[in-house]
Design a protein around this motif. Sequence first.
Motif, PDB file in Angstrom:
ATOM      1  N   GLY A   1       0.234   4.734   4.850  1.00  0.00           N
ATOM      2  CA  GLY A   1      -0.497   3.703   4.124  1.00  0.00           C
ATOM      3  C   GLY A   1      -0.899   4.173   2.737  1.00  0.00           C
ATOM      4  N   VAL A   2      -1.460   5.373   2.643  1.00  0.00           N
ATOM      5  CA  VAL A   2      -1.883   5.879   1.336  1.00  0.00           C
ATOM      6  C   VAL A   2      -0.692   5.986   0.400  1.00  0.00           C
ATOM      7  CG1 VAL A   2      -2.998   7.755   0.124  1.00  0.00           C
ATOM      8  CG2 VAL A   2      -3.756   7.146   2.392  1.00  0.00           C
ATOM      9  N   LEU A   3       0.440   6.427   0.970  1.00  0.00           N
ATOM     10  CA  LEU A   3       1.601   6.678   0.109  1.00  0.00           C
ATOM     11  C   LEU A   3       2.269   5.387  -0.332  1.00  0.00           C
ATOM     12  CD1 LEU A   3       3.187   9.747   1.884  1.00  0.00           C
ATOM     13  CD2 LEU A   3       2.025   9.692  -0.310  1.00  0.00           C
ATOM     14  N   VAL A   4       2.275   4.404   0.544  1.00  0.00           N
ATOM     15  CA  VAL A   4       3.055   3.210   0.241  1.00  0.00           C
ATOM     16  C   VAL A   4       2.276   2.239  -0.631  1.00  0.00           C
ATOM     17  CG1 VAL A   4       4.046   1.150   1.266  1.00  0.00           C
ATOM     18  CG2 VAL A   4       4.513   3.373   2.252  1.00  0.00           C
ATOM     19  N   ARG A   5       0.999   2.056  -0.308  1.00  0.00           N
ATOM     20  CA  ARG A   5       0.265   1.005  -0.994  1.00  0.00           C
ATOM     21  C   ARG A   5      -0.102   1.428  -2.409  1.00  0.00           C
ATOM     22  NH1 ARG A   5      -0.499  -3.101   2.823  1.00  0.00           N
ATOM     23  NH2 ARG A   5      -0.893  -4.244   0.896  1.00  0.00           N
ATOM     24  N   ARG A   6      -0.044   0.490  -3.328  1.00  0.00           N
ATOM     25  CA  ARG A   6      -0.479   0.778  -4.686  1.00  0.00           C
ATOM     26  C   ARG A   6      -1.872   0.216  -4.941  1.00  0.00           C
ATOM     27  NH1 ARG A   6       4.532  -0.648  -8.457  1.00  0.00           N
ATOM     28  NH2 ARG A   6       3.084   0.061 -10.048  1.00  0.00           N
ATOM     29  N   ASN A   7      -2.301  -0.645  -4.059  1.00  0.00           N
ATOM     30  CA  ASN A   7      -3.625  -1.232  -4.182  1.00  0.00           C
ATOM     31  C   ASN A   7      -4.674  -0.199  -3.762  1.00  0.00           C
ATOM     32  OD1 ASN A   7      -6.023  -2.646  -3.563  1.00  0.00           O
ATOM     33  ND2 ASN A   7      -4.853  -4.535  -3.608  1.00  0.00           N
TER      34      ASN A   7
ATOM     35  N   PHE B   1      -6.414  -0.714  -0.424  1.00  0.00           N
ATOM     36  CA  PHE B   1      -5.647  -0.333   0.757  1.00  0.00           C
ATOM     37  C   PHE B   1      -5.575   1.182   0.892  1.00  0.00           C
ATOM     38  CE2 PHE B   1      -4.371  -4.684   0.667  1.00  0.00           C
ATOM     39  CZ  PHE B   1      -4.171  -4.986   1.994  1.00  0.00           C
ATOM     40  N   GLN B   2      -5.508   1.833  -0.248  1.00  0.00           N
ATOM     41  CA  GLN B   2      -5.454   3.304  -0.156  1.00  0.00           C
ATOM     42  C   GLN B   2      -6.741   3.849   0.444  1.00  0.00           C
ATOM     43  OE1 GLN B   2      -4.328   4.453  -4.164  1.00  0.00           O
ATOM     44  NE2 GLN B   2      -2.253   4.812  -3.441  1.00  0.00           N
TER      45      GLN B   2
ATOM     46  N   ARG C   1      -0.942   8.387  -5.663  1.00  0.00           N
ATOM     47  CA  ARG C   1       0.080   8.486  -4.622  1.00  0.00           C
ATOM     48  C   ARG C   1       0.881   9.762  -4.739  1.00  0.00           C
ATOM     49  NH1 ARG C   1       3.598   3.437  -4.172  1.00  0.00           N
ATOM     50  NH2 ARG C   1       3.879   3.788  -6.388  1.00  0.00           N
TER      51      ARG C   1
ATOM     52  N   VAL D   1      -1.979  -1.268   7.639  1.00  0.00           N
ATOM     53  CA  VAL D   1      -1.462  -0.703   6.401  1.00  0.00           C
ATOM     54  C   VAL D   1      -0.303  -1.522   5.844  1.00  0.00           C
ATOM     55  CG1 VAL D   1      -2.186   1.615   6.985  1.00  0.00           C
ATOM     56  CG2 VAL D   1       0.111   0.875   7.559  1.00  0.00           C
TER      57      VAL D   1
END
Lengths: 169, 315, 635, 103
Positions: D24-30, D33-34, C615, A20
Amino acid sequence: MTVLFYLAGAVALLAAGLAVSRRNAFHALLYVVVSLLAAAVVFLTLGAPFAAVLEIIVYAGAIIVLFVFVVMMLNLGPEAAPRQHGLLSPATWIGPGVLAAVLLAELVVVITTAGGDAVAGDAVGPREVSHALFGPYVLAVELASFLLLAGLVGAAYLGSGSRTTGGEG
Amino acid sequence: MTGLLAPLADVALVLGLVLTMAAFLIWYERRLLALWQDRYGPNRVGPFGLLQVVADVIKIFFKEDWVPPFADRTVFVLAPMVIMVAVLMSFAVVPISPEIVVADSSVGVLFILAMSSMTVYASVLGGWASNNKYALLGGLRAAAQMVSYEVFMGISLMGVVVLAGSFRLGDIVEAQSGLWNCVPQFLGMLVFAVAGVAETKRVPFDLPEAEAELVAGYHTEYSGMKFGMFFVGEYLGVTLISALIVLLYFGGWRGPWLPPVVWFLLKTLAVIAVFFLLRASLPRPRFDQLMAYGWKVLLPLALLNLLVTGLVVLS
Amino acid sequence: MGELLRSLPLWLVPTLPAAGFLVLALAGGRLPRRRAGTVGVGSVGLSAAVTLGIAAGFLDRPPEGGLRVETLWTWIDIGAFEIGFNLALDALSLVMIFVVTFVGFLIHLYSTEYMADDEAYSRFFAYMNLFVACMLMLVLADNLFLLYLGWEGVGLCSYLLIGFWYSDPANGAAARKAFIVTRVGDTAMAVALLLLFKHAGTLDIRQAMAWATASWPVGSGMAVAVALLLLGGAVGKSAQLPLQTWLPDAMAGPTPVSALIHAATMVTAGVYLIARTHAVFLLAPQAMTAVAIVGAATLLLAGCSALVQTDIKRVLAYSTISQIGYMFLGLGVGAWSAAVFHLMTHAFFKALLFLGAGAVILALHHEQDIFRMGGLRRRLPAVFWTFLAGAASLAALPLVTAGFFSKDLILWAAWGSAAGCRWLWAAGAFGALLTTVYSFRLVFVVFFGDEKGHVGHPPGPRIVVPLTVLAALSIVGGFVETPGWLGHVTWFTDLTGQTLPAVDWAVEDHHVEHLLQMVVAGITLVGVLAAWLLYVRRPALPAAIKASAAGAWLARFWLSGWGFDALYDRIVVRPFVACAARLRRDPIDRIPAVLAATAAAGNAALSRTQDGRIRSYVFGIGLGAVIAVAIVVLT
Amino acid sequence: MSGAVLLGHGLLVASALFAIGLVGVLVRRNLLFQLLSIEIMLNAAAMAFVIAGARWGVADGQVMFVFILVMAAAEVAVGLALLLRISRRVPDLDGDAVSGMGG
């Protein structure tokens, strides 16, 4: 076997963490594969060989390959990495990190109050799983097949080109 | 100590046998092709040219180990290892004789499928890491082809599994004590063989590395020992698929007079010869033809085979 | 043979027209004209054939108790409320289905020529078939719920058919009027059904009637209430006072529709309903009296109005109202069989008159004003002779017509039954005079005198044959029931006597009966003579009467049907419209609007949280998970 | 089979994996990756099922694993197809860039 479990668990966590946080999509995918393989080993040590093999065949062998395929089609190579602007600044990590940490802490509390039992460790093979699947769970299997069909149709439609959105492609 | 030594001995035996076999196959193929094409083939180095392999290996070892500067170095190095590891892992559950098997797994057949699905990564990683458009296209082709044909391969296998009632390869061989599976599972065998050819990317299904279109496909940039690993990996794959065909459809080590190991090797070599014969005789299809053939012919056939087998077993 | 006829399934009778409707409706306009006509006429014809077979079986050897029940399936089953889809056939239903299918069939046959040039040919037959099917369902229903289904179906079909030529707004208005006015009666009837179900616990007709007879004493309040409410329903459907206003306007539909409404279906439903629920009326003498008075008043009012109408179809419409008034009079004095008998003969001659009028209208290129007709006797001989037969039957010319025998029975019962009185007889007798005058006024004005206007092609066989058959029935149809001095045939009473109670005679003296018959016959002949004088011999005389102030006022008053339309317009329609205008901005809706505004404000507030970023959504979900697990951990 | 894995430890691994996926879901903007992080979370949930099933020595845990696998496959098929469509509009697959709604 116990040692193997802890080893594999650690690998799985480490690989997931790396996955991640990578900039390079391809590397992240490889770390996910490693994480999945480690998870498969975890399953194996817990007496679930069928799940372990399925994890590799379906997850690592098909689902992630799809990801790889897409990455290759979009050619998200190293040159795409700088575009992940602001990714690794600490500020973006604080909120999610705290949230996840709190959730993990809570789960740990729950688990430690209830999870003192030892895992039985007896292998539950494909035969038992199949009997369960097509016995009491047969309705769920049918529903799952519907879900797959729906996913298939949806993906085929979405992938069938820009029929609705004209000159977009 | 015997508890630890016996498996190690098995591992050593199988590894040695398989690697020797792979090396031997290079000579075997060249000689067979030469035979069918009315020429001599390698016949200078050693008796019948048998030592030609040794000479080739020495040459490969001493070549410059070159990594292109524009490549993703880690992945580039990793890719050829994947195929070696995955295929060699598969041999762990292959019983060469009733006694000689490294891991007699209860999910043996599935394990081999799992490992063969891992070999996809070798081509894909190699193709991507090379950062070369021919290699990338080869990798894409490999991914699509192998993921697709793995499906038919798995389904065609299930007929055998249904007949034996087990995923254990030993059990499957045992179940053929009366009649070899090549008779009741003829359709399944055909599908499996075709899918096997596609899985190992052999001619005529060698589109990921089709030299006429893609130079050398996903391993265009590879040379030296890393290329050697791809090369040997391919022969290992051929050996594995042939061994599987023998185990699943031709009674494995079963046979009169001769010891089981010999029977197994003989049968395997015969099947491999068929693989080489395919290379000598068939043209290469287009990629869309390859995919259409898989999804529109092999998949229905495999499903039909499984369905009929299931009906017969249940009734 | 008898066994075979008796085993003919009853459900075929309503199902065949219903099937015809389905075929025509589902095919839309795609069916060729000829085939649509075949389906429309054939379905009713087959139904009539089956009915004849069933009737033959019934008459040959009546089933036990004079009743045949066919249980088809359970329609609704909610606890104690169980409604079967059952058909029942007794003598009353038999007469009704015979009239409906047979007369209906002749009207359908006639329509194939009358409507030949209409664009919506198959739609017409679809409606007609549905109309017949609903009416059959009504008369064959074994329970009041099913009867109500047919009742409403008939109302719907009348709406559809009256407004058949919907492109003219006037026709739509007439259709709406018919629907809304009859709806008043329908509501009363629905209330009656609910009351009956509440007390008797069943809607099965026979059980409910038996229960009412056993539980309610004669003259009890509930019995009177139910009977009066049922009367309300009957009054609406049968266009009796005070709900008669829709029928004259119903002429907006095609002429065969009028024939169907007036003769075979719809308006007779009210008579049938009262006859069917006679047990309740027997328990409520006051309601019986009300029925009789309604009938007597209606027949006089409508007779007067008929005298002055100039539209040929409106004359016939008022005459229908008047004749149904006779039936109500009969019902009111307890002469059930006589009322049903008159229903049957009326069906014959009224269908005949309408179809004849239709033939005239068609020949004169849709001219409906009788004073622009004339001298058609020679041009349309077939129509003339059959129309004459019908008019004679309507006027009840003694001995030679069916109408005489049926009307005579009713009048004699009005005088001689226990519930009757001389005033009722007098009203009926005066009505007979009016009837004679207006019916022969029609004959003389339309068929005698000078020719006016161009006469188109004469009617074809598909018009003449139904006219002839109906004319024959109008003449001889009465001989199934004759008075004592003329053979004393009592077939009809014997048949319906299985179901309907006999008249409770108070006067048994046959001399009186004969005397009264003589008087009525005399009145009729006088009426014919008067019509002849007024409209053939001295055509100036009616014009002179009309010219006088009182005469003009009376003519206008009667022409407008005693001003009922204006009255209703003033006391019902206009206040309602005013109310609606007042309410069109929905003042009460302001209160729910507060809720809506609150919801909208809440939505506006919450929609800010929907920023479209995955998000933030995931963060919300994660937060929710944290809280949920926290609750588990902390408790 | 020396010793025994504690149920708690197994679940701990699954929970930690889940938390990593969540981060990972929260941080990535791609978006890619989400999706990938969601796969990790799904895998963690599936792992918890398998572990719980192994604790009682029954097949139900693996049955649920199979169902999660099916769901993941369907999700990925649709998700990646969507991703390909989106990539035509947003070449760098920034999830926040496709936040427009309505219409």
